[in-house]
Design a protein around this motif. Structure first.
Motif, PDB file in Angstrom:
ATOM      1  N   UNK A 201     -32.755   3.146 -43.914  1.00  0.00           N
ATOM      2  CA  UNK A 201     -33.975   3.511 -43.180  1.00  0.00           C
ATOM      3  C   UNK A 201     -33.904   4.916 -42.574  1.00  0.00           C
ATOM      4  N   UNK A 202     -32.724   5.545 -42.702  1.00  0.00           N
ATOM      5  CA  UNK A 202     -32.480   6.872 -42.131  1.00  0.00           C
ATOM      6  C   UNK A 202     -32.661   6.887 -40.608  1.00  0.00           C
ATOM      7  N   UNK A 203     -32.263   5.785 -39.975  1.00  0.00           N
ATOM      8  CA  UNK A 203     -32.278   5.691 -38.527  1.00  0.00           C
ATOM      9  C   UNK A 203     -30.973   6.263 -37.993  1.00  0.00           C
ATOM     10  N   UNK A 204     -31.051   6.952 -36.889  1.00  0.00           N
ATOM     11  CA  UNK A 204     -29.871   7.595 -36.301  1.00  0.00           C
ATOM     12  C   UNK A 204     -29.158   6.616 -35.364  1.00  0.00           C
ATOM     13  N   UNK A 205     -28.444   5.690 -35.945  1.00  0.00           N
ATOM     14  CA  UNK A 205     -27.719   4.694 -35.163  1.00  0.00           C
ATOM     15  C   UNK A 205     -26.391   5.288 -34.715  1.00  0.00           C
ATOM     16  N   UNK A 206     -26.161   5.323 -33.422  1.00  0.00           N
ATOM     17  CA  UNK A 206     -24.928   5.901 -32.876  1.00  0.00           C
ATOM     18  C   UNK A 206     -23.818   4.865 -32.762  1.00  0.00           C
TER      19      UNK A 206
END
Length: 91
Positions: free
Chosen positions: A79-84
């Protein structure tokens, strides 16, 4: 081709090949994957082990936690989410 969480992924449907070895140390087991990764399993001292690794129940729960987080990472990457960071507690 199998679908997993809404995107195409090639799934290997074969069971993982794991070898396990126990020697003279009471309950200490060396577990090795076919890719050469190694972990120790053991029982706590209260049960006669040396507490050198996760006990079998902890290994099972760790597998569930790892699978959950790896799947979450794959999905967020797709999803190209910026999960840290994600922490979970499996009991």
């Amino acid at each position: 081709m199998a679908y997993h969480l809404g995107f195409k992924a090639k799934i290997n449907n074969t069971m993982a090949n794991i070898t396990a070895n126990i020697k003279n140390d009471l309950y200490k087991v060396t577990v090795t994957s076919e890719t050469g990764n190694t972990i120790l399993a053991d029982e706590p001292m209260a049960l006669g082990g040396l507490d050198l690794g996760l006990n079998p129940k902890e290994l099972l729960v760790a597998s569930l936690a790892s699978c959950t987080l790896i799947t979450l990472r794959m999905y967020t990457n797709h999803k190209k989410w910026d999960l840290k960071e994600v922490d979970i507690n499996v009991t």
